[in-house]
Write a protein that holds these residues in place. Structure first.
Motif, PDB file in Angstrom:
ATOM      1  N   GLN A 118     107.509 -12.358 -56.401  1.00 46.75           N
ATOM      2  CA  GLN A 118     107.724 -12.570 -54.968  1.00 46.75           C
ATOM      3  C   GLN A 118     107.778 -14.041 -54.596  1.00 46.75           C
ATOM      4  O   GLN A 118     108.296 -14.402 -53.539  1.00 46.75           O
ATOM      5  CB  GLN A 118     106.620 -11.891 -54.146  1.00 46.75           C
ATOM      6  N   GLU A 129     108.703 -22.297 -50.547  1.00 41.68           N
ATOM      7  CA  GLU A 129     108.999 -21.694 -49.252  1.00 41.68           C
ATOM      8  C   GLU A 129     108.788 -20.180 -49.299  1.00 41.68           C
ATOM      9  O   GLU A 129     108.258 -19.582 -48.371  1.00 41.68           O
ATOM     10  CB  GLU A 129     110.446 -22.021 -48.839  1.00 41.68           C
ATOM     11  N   SER A 130     109.211 -19.567 -50.408  1.00 42.81           N
ATOM     12  CA  SER A 130     108.960 -18.122 -50.568  1.00 42.81           C
ATOM     13  C   SER A 130     107.471 -17.844 -50.613  1.00 42.81           C
ATOM     14  O   SER A 130     106.982 -16.865 -50.032  1.00 42.81           O
ATOM     15  CB  SER A 130     109.625 -17.619 -51.863  1.00 42.81           C
ATOM     16  N   PHE A 133     106.095 -18.087 -47.119  1.00 44.77           N
ATOM     17  CA  PHE A 133     106.558 -16.997 -46.270  1.00 44.77           C
ATOM     18  C   PHE A 133     105.828 -15.690 -46.580  1.00 44.77           C
ATOM     19  O   PHE A 133     105.399 -14.973 -45.677  1.00 44.77           O
ATOM     20  CB  PHE A 133     108.068 -16.809 -46.459  1.00 44.77           C
ATOM     21  N   TYR A 272     115.584  -6.121 -51.725  1.00 42.67           N
ATOM     22  CA  TYR A 272     115.102  -7.372 -52.313  1.00 42.67           C
ATOM     23  C   TYR A 272     114.426  -8.232 -51.258  1.00 42.67           C
ATOM     24  O   TYR A 272     114.640  -8.053 -50.047  1.00 42.67           O
ATOM     25  CB  TYR A 272     116.258  -8.141 -52.967  1.00 42.67           C
ATOM     26  N   PHE A 273     113.649  -9.235 -51.738  1.00 41.69           N
ATOM     27  CA  PHE A 273     112.897 -10.093 -50.837  1.00 41.69           C
ATOM     28  C   PHE A 273     113.819 -10.992 -50.023  1.00 41.69           C
ATOM     29  O   PHE A 273     113.608 -11.230 -48.848  1.00 41.69           O
ATOM     30  CB  PHE A 273     111.905 -10.943 -51.646  1.00 41.69           C
ATOM     31  N   ASP A 274     114.861 -11.516 -50.676  1.00 34.34           N
ATOM     32  CA  ASP A 274     115.802 -12.367 -49.950  1.00 34.34           C
ATOM     33  C   ASP A 274     117.212 -12.127 -50.489  1.00 34.34           C
ATOM     34  O   ASP A 274     117.429 -11.470 -51.505  1.00 34.34           O
ATOM     35  CB  ASP A 274     115.408 -13.849 -50.054  1.00 34.34           C
ATOM     36  N   ALA A 275     118.176 -12.701 -49.765  1.00 34.04           N
ATOM     37  CA  ALA A 275     119.584 -12.485 -50.102  1.00 34.04           C
ATOM     38  C   ALA A 275     119.935 -13.073 -51.467  1.00 34.04           C
ATOM     39  O   ALA A 275     120.765 -12.529 -52.191  1.00 34.04           O
ATOM     40  CB  ALA A 275     120.473 -13.097 -49.013  1.00 34.04           C
ATOM     41  N   GLN A 277     118.059 -13.280 -54.205  1.00 32.85           N
ATOM     42  CA  GLN A 277     117.646 -12.359 -55.269  1.00 32.85           C
ATOM     43  C   GLN A 277     118.588 -11.163 -55.341  1.00 32.85           C
ATOM     44  O   GLN A 277     118.961 -10.707 -56.429  1.00 32.85           O
ATOM     45  CB  GLN A 277     116.213 -11.891 -55.033  1.00 32.85           C
ATOM     46  N   ASN A 336     122.377  -6.220 -45.305  1.00 33.01           N
ATOM     47  CA  ASN A 336     121.094  -6.231 -44.617  1.00 33.01           C
ATOM     48  C   ASN A 336     120.670  -4.809 -44.278  1.00 33.01           C
ATOM     49  O   ASN A 336     121.498  -3.979 -43.898  1.00 33.01           O
ATOM     50  CB  ASN A 336     121.175  -7.066 -43.337  1.00 33.01           C
ATOM     51  N   GLY A 340     115.224  -5.525 -45.484  1.00 32.93           N
ATOM     52  CA  GLY A 340     115.685  -6.740 -46.134  1.00 32.93           C
ATOM     53  C   GLY A 340     117.006  -6.506 -46.844  1.00 32.93           C
ATOM     54  O   GLY A 340     117.570  -5.399 -46.824  1.00 32.93           O
TER      55      GLY A 340
END
Length: 613
Positions: A118, A129-130, A133, A272-275, A277, A336, A340
């Motif tokens: 994560q 930053e991850s 967050f 996923y946690f962010d775009a 990934q 989206n 997420g």
């Protein structure tokens, strides 16, 4: 007038003092001024840790049941107490590690941080930053999380020191492998009544009497409870209910989604946690480096965890157009979603379906009539209860209400009519003579009441009443006895190297049987029998309506070089060592808890629990 003003000012002073007191308590609730629920040794037990542990336990229970579990339901299973005990044990170990001076250095902590998915960016490296967050979403500061991680690593070191000396249970594993993997090779054949050279004579009267006397349980009627009852079910009065076309049309329109279904898709969604990934995962998938199942496994999930079931286009949001344009098996995205960025796999197309009002009318009419019948029964229960309270008998209820009267000589194996209802069976099994009759519910929202008139104890039926059944049972047993005797004669002619064909039998050869093997057509104790035999031994086994001749041809130990044997030995040794280590650690932890001072503020715990309700 002055007295009234004085009283009024006094009230305002009290109100202000109360508000100030509440402000001093902490307007942030339990996450404000109250941060701990107690102490274990020199370690605080924080509200946040208890909340997280409790949440984890509730989610685990929900996953086990396959549906969300409320806090009240979780409490009924003792989840709150289990969570508290878990956090107390954790803090006990933390306290002991601190007392012993066991700690993890900053370099080790940061190395562990870099391993947490994560907190990683698109390239798989640590992303601050991850990190920030995720912690912000969890309501933790970096210092709090790193301290928690440091304590977790110290606990691991402590546990490793306690159980690290447990030796591998190789002798134990070897003994089990020899037992489990030992093999038997056998030859066997079936003998039935066709092998008999003369018919079995019928039972004489003395034979019948002897069999009847030797097997009384076969001819004994079970205990019967003689019951008078009244009952009323929706099905009894459903045809009397009037249902208008307007009501049917209204119900159809209210549930139009059931009858008019647009085209749908069977879809899986991998979030996923962010775009970044999600995009990296899609690129690996398109390059053929991984399968979709591999991506799911990388996230620590199973296919059931990401299954959306059958969904329409609108419910998929941004992904709707792409998913509905895809072919079965295609993966699209990332798009989206509410959780997420996600990849979507479309597995199957479900065509649109429409049931017209005319087609749905018979079922809807029956449903509305059943609802109306249930409502009528519900409205009549007060009257029935009043009649019972006034001393009405079952016969009175049948005369003065719509309830139907019946009698039954009930036994536990009955499952027809009213005895098909579990509610009636439970009441029939426990009702006592002379008790006050009560109105009980049935599963279909019907009602019943009953009275126990008498009990007929288990009764051995007279021989003359069951003579034909005795004759038949004796004949079956006599035939099987004759088959067993004939089989024993045949078996006497079978030796180790003798072919079964020489005695007129068709043999079945079963090589390399283990204790876990199943041989179709043999009696349940077949494996037990052959593992008691010595090489060359021949036995006759009773197989109910026939007999089995079996000869043990060979005994072989498990192959020590086979992959199965090696894997079994390693697994058994690991399991045994893990079990011993767990027992040692449990004993250590129990001893540690007994000599560690634990102070838990139950009032604060109750306040935390109240937030979950």
């Amino acid at each position: 007038m002055a007295e009234k003003k004085k009283n009024r000012y006094g009230v305002w002073i009290v109100v202000i003092l109360i508000l100030l007191g509440l402000a001093g308590f902490g307007t942030g609730g339990l996450s404000g001024s109250i941060r701990n629920i107690g102490t274990v040794g020199e370690k605080d037990v924080s509200v946040a840790d208890y909340q997280r542990t409790l949440n984890t336990q509730i989610r685990a229970l929900s996953a086990q049941f396959g549906a969300p579990i409320s806090f009240q339901q979780a409490q009924a299973f003792g989840i709150d107490r289990a969570a508290l005990q878990q956090i107390i044990l954790t803090r006990t170990l933390d306290n002991e590690a601190a007392q012993l001076g066991i700690s993890a250095g900053d370099e080790n902590v940061f190395a562990r941080l870099r391993q947490i998915p994560q907190f990683q960016g698109a390239g798989g490296s640590f992303n601050r930053e991850s990190y920030r967050f995720v912690l912000e979403q969890e309501g933790q500061s970096e210092v709090e999380f790193e301290n928690t991680l440091r304590e977790e690593m110290a606990r691991t070191l402590l546990q490793g020191a306690v159980v690290g000396g447990v030796p591998a249970a190789e002798a134990y594993a070897e003994a089990l492998v020899q037992y489990i993997g030992e093999q038997r090779s056998v030859t066997w054949a079936t003998v039935d009544a066709e092998a008999l050279t003369s018919p079995v004579p019928g039972a004489t009267e003395s034979d019948q009497q002897a069999y009847y006397d030797a097997n009384p349980e076969a001819f004994t009627l079970p205990e019967a409870r003689n019951i008078t009852y009244v009952w009323l079910t929706p099905n009894m009065i459903q045809d009397q209910m009037t249902v208008s076309d307007v009501e049917i049309e209204q119900l159809y329109n209210d549930r139009i989604a059931e009858f008019v279904q647009p085209e749908r898709r069977l879809v899986e969604r991998l979030v996923y946690f962010d775009a970044a990934q999600a995009e990296a995962a899609r690129e690996k998938l398109e390059a053929g480096e991984v399968t979709f199942e591999d991506l799911v496994e990388e996230r620590g999930l199973g296919l059931s965890d990401i299954d959306l079931g059958d969904v329409d286009q609108a419910s998929l949001g941004d992904a709707g157009d792409a998913v509905f344009a895809a072919n079965p098996g295609d993966v699209v995205g990332p798009f989206n979603s509410g959780l997420g960025p996600a990849l979507f796999r479309m597995n199957a197309i479900l065509s649109s379906q429409e049931t017209t009002l005319e087609e749905a009318t018979p079922a809807l009419r029956e449903e509305l009539a059943a609802d109306a019948a249930r409502e009528v029964i519900n409205d009549s229960t007060d009257q029935i209860i009043d009649l019972l309270a006034g001393g009405a008998t079952m016969e009175d209820l049948a005369e003065r209400t719509d309830m139907e009267l019946g009698t039954i000589s009930w036994t536990a194996d009955m499952a027809e009519g009213i005895a098909a209802y579990e509610g009636f069976r439970q009441a029939a099994a426990t009702v006592e003579e002379g008790t006050f009759a009560e109105l009980n519910d049935l599963a279909d929202r019907g009602v019943f009441a009953l009275r126990l008139d008498s009990i007929t104890p288990p009764t051995l039926q007279p021989l003359d009443d069951v003579r034909e059944a005795v004759k038949d049972a004796w004949q079956v047993q006599a035939r099987q006895d004759a088959v067993m005797a004939k089989t024993a004669e045949i078996a006497d002619g079978i030796e180790l190297l003798t072919g079964f064909e020489t005695v007129g039998l068709e043999p079945v050869i079963e090589p390399n049987l283990t204790r876990r093997s199943f041989v179709e057509g043999t009696p349940p104790d077949f494996n037990d029998q052959i593992f008691e035999m010595s090489v060359g031994e021949v036995r006759v086994l009773d197989a109910e309506n026939r007999a089995i001749i079996v000869r043990l041809d060979d005994i072989a130990p498990p192959d020590p070089t086979s992959e199965t044997t090696i894997a079994q030995r390693e697994q058994l040794a690991q399991n045994a060592a893990a079990g011993i280590a767990q027992d040692i650690f449990d004993a250590y932890a129990t001893s540690l808890q007994e000599r560690t001072d634990v102070n838990i503020n139950q009032t604060t715990v109750n306040a935390v629990n109240a937030q979950f309700q």
